[in-house]
Design a protein around this motif. Structure first.
Motif, mmCIF file in Angstrom:
data_model
loop_
_atom_site.group_PDB
_atom_site.id
_atom_site.type_symbol
_atom_site.label_atom_id
_atom_site.label_comp_id
_atom_site.label_asym_id
_atom_site.label_seq_id
_atom_site.Cartn_x
_atom_site.Cartn_y
_atom_site.Cartn_z
ATOM 1 N N CYS A 41 -36.044 -23.264 29.449
ATOM 2 C CA CYS A 41 -35.634 -22.679 28.384
ATOM 3 C C CYS A 41 -34.787 -23.483 27.436
ATOM 4 O O CYS A 41 -35.139 -23.715 26.562
ATOM 5 C CB CYS A 41 -35.170 -21.349 28.680
ATOM 6 S SG CYS A 41 -36.706 -20.179 29.088
ATOM 7 N N HIS A 42 -33.642 -23.672 28.076
ATOM 8 C CA HIS A 42 -32.386 -24.258 27.045
ATOM 9 C C HIS A 42 -32.007 -25.468 27.939
ATOM 10 O O HIS A 42 -30.736 -26.216 27.527
ATOM 11 C CB HIS A 42 -31.555 -23.417 26.798
ATOM 12 C CG HIS A 42 -32.180 -22.047 26.016
ATOM 13 N ND1 HIS A 42 -32.207 -20.882 26.854
ATOM 14 C CD2 HIS A 42 -32.885 -22.185 24.957
ATOM 15 C CE1 HIS A 42 -32.944 -19.994 26.234
ATOM 16 N NE2 HIS A 42 -33.185 -20.631 25.089
ATOM 17 N N GLY A 43 -32.089 -25.642 29.048
ATOM 18 C CA GLY A 43 -31.924 -27.015 29.540
ATOM 19 C C GLY A 43 -30.784 -27.015 30.775
ATOM 20 O O GLY A 43 -30.121 -27.835 30.964
ATOM 21 N N SER A 44 -30.485 -25.634 31.163
ATOM 22 C CA SER A 44 -29.090 -25.544 32.044
ATOM 23 C C SER A 44 -29.619 -26.128 33.522
ATOM 24 O O SER A 44 -31.052 -26.070 33.469
ATOM 25 C CB SER A 44 -28.826 -24.043 32.138
ATOM 26 O OG SER A 44 -28.288 -23.642 31.135
ATOM 27 N N CYS A 96 -33.616 -25.597 34.156
ATOM 28 C CA CYS A 96 -34.207 -24.437 33.316
ATOM 29 C C CYS A 96 -35.032 -24.929 32.228
ATOM 30 O O CYS A 96 -34.530 -25.787 31.441
ATOM 31 C CB CYS A 96 -32.982 -23.520 32.956
ATOM 32 S SG CYS A 96 -33.743 -22.038 32.053
ATOM 33 N N CYS A 114 -32.253 -18.091 35.948
ATOM 34 C CA CYS A 114 -31.270 -18.790 35.204
ATOM 35 C C CYS A 114 -30.299 -17.735 34.743
ATOM 36 O O CYS A 114 -30.440 -16.654 34.256
ATOM 37 C CB CYS A 114 -31.573 -19.475 33.930
ATOM 38 S SG CYS A 114 -30.563 -20.510 33.282
ATOM 39 N N HIS A 170 -28.290 -18.055 32.208
ATOM 40 C CA HIS A 170 -27.889 -17.985 30.750
ATOM 41 C C HIS A 170 -28.924 -16.938 30.187
ATOM 42 O O HIS A 170 -27.966 -16.074 29.685
ATOM 43 C CB HIS A 170 -28.264 -19.442 30.183
ATOM 44 C CG HIS A 170 -28.272 -19.501 28.544
ATOM 45 N ND1 HIS A 170 -29.331 -19.897 27.829
ATOM 46 C CD2 HIS A 170 -27.333 -19.261 27.690
ATOM 47 C CE1 HIS A 170 -28.943 -19.825 26.624
ATOM 48 N NE2 HIS A 170 -27.831 -19.548 26.590
ATOM 49 N N MET A 171 -30.157 -16.919 30.108
ATOM 50 C CA MET A 171 -30.871 -15.808 29.597
ATOM 51 C C MET A 171 -32.041 -15.238 30.395
ATOM 52 O O MET A 171 -32.733 -14.619 29.843
ATOM 53 C CB MET A 171 -31.450 -16.484 28.167
ATOM 54 C CG MET A 171 -30.129 -16.377 27.168
ATOM 55 S SD MET A 171 -30.847 -17.064 25.469
ATOM 56 C CE MET A 171 -31.834 -15.679 24.943
ATOM 57 N N GLY A 172 -31.814 -15.671 31.710
ATOM 58 C CA GLY A 172 -32.911 -15.032 32.749
ATOM 59 C C GLY A 172 -34.197 -15.735 32.664
ATOM 60 O O GLY A 172 -35.049 -15.356 33.424
ATOM 61 N N CYS A 173 -34.415 -17.175 32.116
ATOM 62 C CA CYS A 173 -35.702 -17.679 32.746
ATOM 63 C C CYS A 173 -35.704 -18.144 34.198
ATOM 64 O O CYS A 173 -34.812 -18.199 34.737
ATOM 65 C CB CYS A 173 -35.801 -19.188 31.652
ATOM 66 S SG CYS A 173 -36.069 -18.557 29.907
ATOM 67 N N PRO A 220 -26.339 -24.532 28.599
ATOM 68 C CA PRO A 220 -25.607 -23.533 28.208
ATOM 69 C C PRO A 220 -25.007 -22.678 29.309
ATOM 70 O O PRO A 220 -23.960 -21.841 29.110
ATOM 71 C CB PRO A 220 -26.214 -22.863 27.233
ATOM 72 C CG PRO A 220 -27.779 -23.098 27.564
ATOM 73 C CD PRO A 220 -27.688 -24.506 28.127
HETATM 74 FE FE1 FES Z 1 -31.892 -21.013 31.153
HETATM 75 FE FE2 FES Z 1 -31.242 -20.683 28.700
HETATM 76 S S1 FES Z 1 -32.396 -19.060 29.964
HETATM 77 S S2 FES Z 1 -30.730 -22.100 29.901
#
Ligand code: FES
Length: 503
Positions: A479-482, A477, A459, A461-464, A494
């Motif tokens: 983690c935060h729903g992207s 994703c 991802c 955003h932050m790598g999940c 995000p």
């Molecule tokens: Fe994927 Fe934050 S790491 S939405």
């Protein structure tokens, strides 16, 4: 009427105007980012007050969460009032109720002002349970209604033909067609010198007395005020929204039943939850909307199963047969159950945010628009600051904060050791899988034409690690729903950058 089975009823029965993409550098008084109910209502209110407004939307207006909701316009936000009284006291709980009731009034007044028809109807709303262990919660919610003076009742049955042990009813609630509401406000904005752009994704903000919103495909908007109404705030590192929002998906199917719809809107607190409301199609026939099956985004069983579960429930309880539509949506929850509406942080005086409406974005989005308009125009909160994102929510929601951090930490560590099972040759058309190459996971989707799309499943955003959603054919994703299209382009944040293409 369209019979596209995998479509939102609201999108298929409305026609919002189209707007061109912005790629130039420009300036204005207020830049609203996000073309859903919160963004468009904010732009509408500020345009009415004479502000110069630019509204941008990354996709098409109303095609984010607002086009994929159940569109219940209600102050009955699941079970909330007993919880709000315990955490914050009666004053906050009462303010929350009145804010939502004012949102209902606002839709009614706007319908009159704009001489439009939003297919609004006044209905009682019920929260019910058929599970012995949830009965006390329902009773406590009714006790909270009584303390707050909310009209309603405690019931042993509901008008739907489903088994119920206990229900709490709230009177004078409403349902409507959300995109007819957006359509009328959009027409007002564009015919009163407001500028609207679609297919225009904001990537970041350069802060300052005048803030500049930088656009993903070039161009920028410099504005005195910037409103971030992108559901999950795309500019989320300031204010640590990535740690303060939990994310869930839920599903809706719609069709006809031989039963006469008894009126009312319903939601169960049992697991899996069920939500019911009605709408009228273009022939005047009643459509039943069944929702539920919520789960954390990117987690759980094959997503298509959620639709089958809802259809099976409709068949067994309501004799439903033909399902004309199905769609799904994403919702964000704050740590302490109250919305985040107001200044992005204490230090960013001209950046505003509207998010965390749980599953109640129709009233929440309107509350956000009224509050942000008041902050911009008058520097005053309409709701005693109860939604201020700078409040001490981590203290009130410490369990949720810990849960979020564990979820994200687990995904970051263990997402990457996911087992890979599919090889490209094994994939049928319409299927996806992952392979590992040089230690990296690569997501592969074979589309219906047989074209293979390969993406790095990290991802942006932050790598999940993103996971395949077979119901929507997207990479989601946890983690935060992207969310990203199968070919990697970002749908909703995000994240603002696409997934990398893989060889
Ligand atoms: Fe994927 Fe934050 S790491 S939405």
């Amino acid at each position: 009427m369209s019979t596209d089975k995998h479509a939102s009823y609201w999108i298929n029965t409305s026609k919002l105007p189209s707007f061109e993409k912005l790629q130039d550098e420009t300036e204005t008084e207020v830049c609203v980012v996000g073309g859903g109910i919160a963004g468009i209502t904010t732009a509408y209110l500020l345009t009415k007050k004479g502000y110069k407004v630019i509204l941008i939307e990354a996709l098409k207006l109303g095609h984010g969460t607002t086009g994929y909701t159940t569109a219940k316009l209600t102050a009955q936000h699941d079970l909330i009032y007993d919880q709000l009284i315990s955490k914050f006291g009666e004053g906050t709980a009462r303010t929350h109720y009145h804010a939502a009731m004012e949102a209902i009034d606002f839709v009614r007044e706007t319908e009159k002002d704009l001489q439009a028809d939003f297919q609004m109807s006044v209905e009682p709303a019920y929260v019910y349970t058929d599970d012995k262990k949830n009965v006390r919660q329902i009773e406590k919610e009714w006790e909270a209604y009584e303390k707050l003076g909310i009209p309603g009742g405690l019931e042993d049955e509901i008008p739907l033909p489903v088994s119920v042990r206990k229900a709490v009813r709230m009177d004078n609630q409403a349902q409507f067609h959300p995109l007819l509401f957006l359509q009328a406000m959009t027409e007002y904005i564009s015919s009163n010198e407001g500028r609207i752009y679609e297919d225009t994704r904001a990537e970041t903000i350069v802060e300052g007395e005048y803030a500049t919103v930088k656009l993903k495909d070039g161009g920028s908007i410099t504005a005195k005020h910037v409103v971030i109404a992108t559901h999950f705030p795309f500019y989320d590192f300031k204010g640590a929204y990535f740690a303060r929002l939990d994310v869930a998906r839920s599903y809706i199917v719609a069709g006809k039943s031989p039963y006469t719809y008894p009126g009312g809107m319903y939601i169960s607190v049992d697991n899996p939850s069920r939500s019911v409301r009605s709408a009228k199609d273009n022939n005047g026939d009643t459509i039943w909307l069944l929702g539920g099956e919520g789960h954390r985004t990117g987690k759980g069983k094959e997503m298509k199963e959620h639709y089958s579960n809802l259809r099976n429930w409709g068949r067994s309880k309501l004799d439903m047969d033909d399902f004309d539509y199905n769609w799904s949506s994403e919702d964000f929850m704050s740590l302490d159950s109250l919305f985040y509406i107001g200044r992005l942080t204490k230090r960013t005086q001209n950046l505003y945010v509207a998010t965390a409406f749980r599953k109640w974005g129709m009233s929440g989005g309107i509350t956000a628009a009224k509050e942000i308009t008041s902050l911009i125009d008058d520097d005053k909160s309409l709701y005693s600051g109860i939604y201020d994102p700078a409040r001490q929510d981590a203290v009130k929601g410490i369990t949720n904060l810990a849960k979020n951090m564990i979820e994200v930490g687990t995904e970051l560590v263990f997402g990457k050791v996911e087992k890979t099972e599919k090889f490209i040759d094994d994939l049928k058309r319409g299927e996806a899988g992952k392979i590992r190459r040089d230690g990296k996971l690569i997501g592969i989707y074979k589309d219906n034409e047989g074209i293979v799309h390969k993406v790095d499943t990290t991802c942006t955003h932050m790598g999940c690690e993103v996971h395949w959603n077979d119901a929507e054919t997207t990479w989601d994703c946890p983690c935060h729903g992207s969310r990203f299209w199968a070919s990697g382009e970002v749908i909703e944040g995000p994240a603002v950058k696409d997934l990398k293409k893989a060889d």
